[in-house]
Design a protein around this motif. Sequence first.
Motif, PDB file in Angstrom:
ATOM      1  N   CYS B 166      38.673   7.507   8.835  1.00 23.18           N
ATOM      2  CA  CYS B 166      39.144   7.300   7.459  1.00 23.18           C
ATOM      3  C   CYS B 166      40.666   7.393   7.391  1.00 23.18           C
ATOM      4  N   SER B 167      41.242   8.310   8.171  1.00 26.80           N
ATOM      5  CA  SER B 167      42.698   8.450   8.115  1.00 26.80           C
ATOM      6  C   SER B 167      43.375   7.211   8.714  1.00 26.80           C
ATOM      7  N   ARG B 169      42.075   4.129   8.497  1.00 24.57           N
ATOM      8  CA  ARG B 169      41.940   3.116   7.444  1.00 24.57           C
ATOM      9  C   ARG B 169      42.969   3.342   6.344  1.00 24.57           C
ATOM     10  N   ALA B 170      43.165   4.614   5.979  1.00 27.13           N
ATOM     11  CA  ALA B 170      44.132   4.927   4.927  1.00 27.13           C
ATOM     12  C   ALA B 170      45.540   4.539   5.366  1.00 27.13           C
ATOM     13  N   SER B 173      45.993   0.973   4.861  1.00 26.94           N
ATOM     14  CA  SER B 173      45.947   0.601   3.451  1.00 26.94           C
ATOM     15  C   SER B 173      47.215   1.019   2.719  1.00 26.94           C
ATOM     16  N   ASN B 174      47.708   2.228   2.977  1.00 29.81           N
ATOM     17  CA  ASN B 174      48.879   2.741   2.255  1.00 29.81           C
ATOM     18  C   ASN B 174      49.527   3.874   3.047  1.00 29.81           C
TER      19      ASN B 174
END
Lengths: 264, 309
Positions: B166-167, B169-170, B173-174
């Motif tokens: 998830c980190s 992907r984050a 993303s931003n």
Amino acid sequence: MLDINRISKTFNKGTVNEKKALNGLELHLKEGDFVTVIGGNGAGKSTMLNAIAGTWYVDEGSIVIDGIDVTRLPEHKRAAYLGRVFQDPMTGTAASMQIEENLALAARRGKRRNLRVGITAKERDSYKEQLKILELGLENRLTTGVGLLSGGQRQALTLLMATLQKPKLLLLDEHTAALDPKTAAKVLEATDRIVGRDALTTIMITHNMKDAIAHGNRLVMMHEGQIIYDVSGEEKKRLTVADLLHKFEEVSGGEFANDRMILA
Amino acid sequence: MNIMLLINALPGACAQGLIWGIMAIGVFITYRILDLADLTVDGTMCTGGAVCIMMMLSGYNVWVSLLVAFLAGTLAGLVTGVLHTLLGIPAILAGILTQLGLYSINLRIMDDKANQAINVDKYDLLVSLRYIKGVPIYKNTLFLTVLIIAVLIAVLYWFFGTELGCSIRATGSNPNMSRAQGINTDVSKIIGLMLSNGIVAFASGLYAQYQGFADINAGRGAIVIGLAAVIIGQVIFGRFHGNFAFKLVSVALGGVIYYLVLQVVLWLGLKANDLKLISAVIVAIFLAIPHLKEKYFSKPVKKGGASRA
């Protein structure tokens, strides 16, 4: 809770664009202080928050959060102590991820991230509960992509993310400036509720002098990278917008009170 | 034009497409998840095959060889990652530098030869163009590559659901938000680049076995084929709004479609040497479509038009 000791920062040193953004700035906050910050464009308000957050390192001085010297810590390590909401609603959330995924990222701020599952069923229930404080109905849209939310909804979500894990210091960088007045009021209400509930030490930058007076227990005014006016307690409660405008004119010879401030 | 020639060529095209589909899943990780265009893969698409074939020629088991090929790929990704994050070189340039360096390294791996063949009769290969027809199902290359893709997608689906995944992907993303939430974006980018290039090198190992040789030019233009697969998959299957696993499946299918189209083009009479030009044109068109749509096909509705909802 926060000690900013004579910090300075100059951008573009040695070029024609050289700009001394912070000039021996000094600020000390007690636990539970809610400070509003006002000042003209280029006064160094956002620069101060970025210095605390570690977007870059300061040239001189030191920053101590709750006894921990963070002056030389990189941004992602300081994040363990800080909750941040930005002026631009796009900055605070990951648009391509869901509401609950964004919250799960925030819930792990300052913790090691390894191969455990990224979001547990128990967390989901608690997020549902916590989203209610925003009063936006987001509690029923956990799996909605954040990119589909409005600016106000995203700011409110960012605010919740910043406070999901109680931060030692909450930094609000004009977090309602990009919103329409009605939404801005809603986000500010949510801010008061959350800050009040957790007794968070908070710094809130605003261009709106009424807001600066109405919120928090202390108000500081910045000019040319320094704090030039600092009121708290009863004295702050008695302040009026006219007082602040007068103060502005006093330090800047009139140029300060631009249209944006008067209208706000 | 004999239609039977085309039909006979299709299973082979599917197998190649599936192997490139694995490679494209690697590209998907950098291009879509991390939002980086990583040109390292033009080098690693050769490195994996070189490592795999040389190890097998030295007597190592095929799975061990593929594992080492994967690790060699992660190493290349690490180099690009360090160049990009710690040394601040723009991602595209960092990838080009690694890719260029890999050319020499790949030649070293292959004993200074531009080509290393492996005999399908003497070595126990996992996949081969000889294993398309007339072999038991468990040896069939199509079956095995589909199985490998299924396992790979399952593993990636799990990984990108973890805290670490998830980190990453984050970060794509931003990055600003990620740092504010305590994510070390440099580490995320490095892990993503390593994983991506590992998968590409693994696909390269399979592709070299499939062809029966490792070749110094195997990776030339690989990024374009990978992007083609990602984009074709997105254009054709994007409307279904599937979850993450479905997106990876559509990338793999994008690889298959790409190879089927190439096969048809070849059957229509174009030479194999023209393929790179055709690939470049196809990818350029698909990359331009979103831009063109926005710029020329979204004119504001005239006053009094059919805009009343």
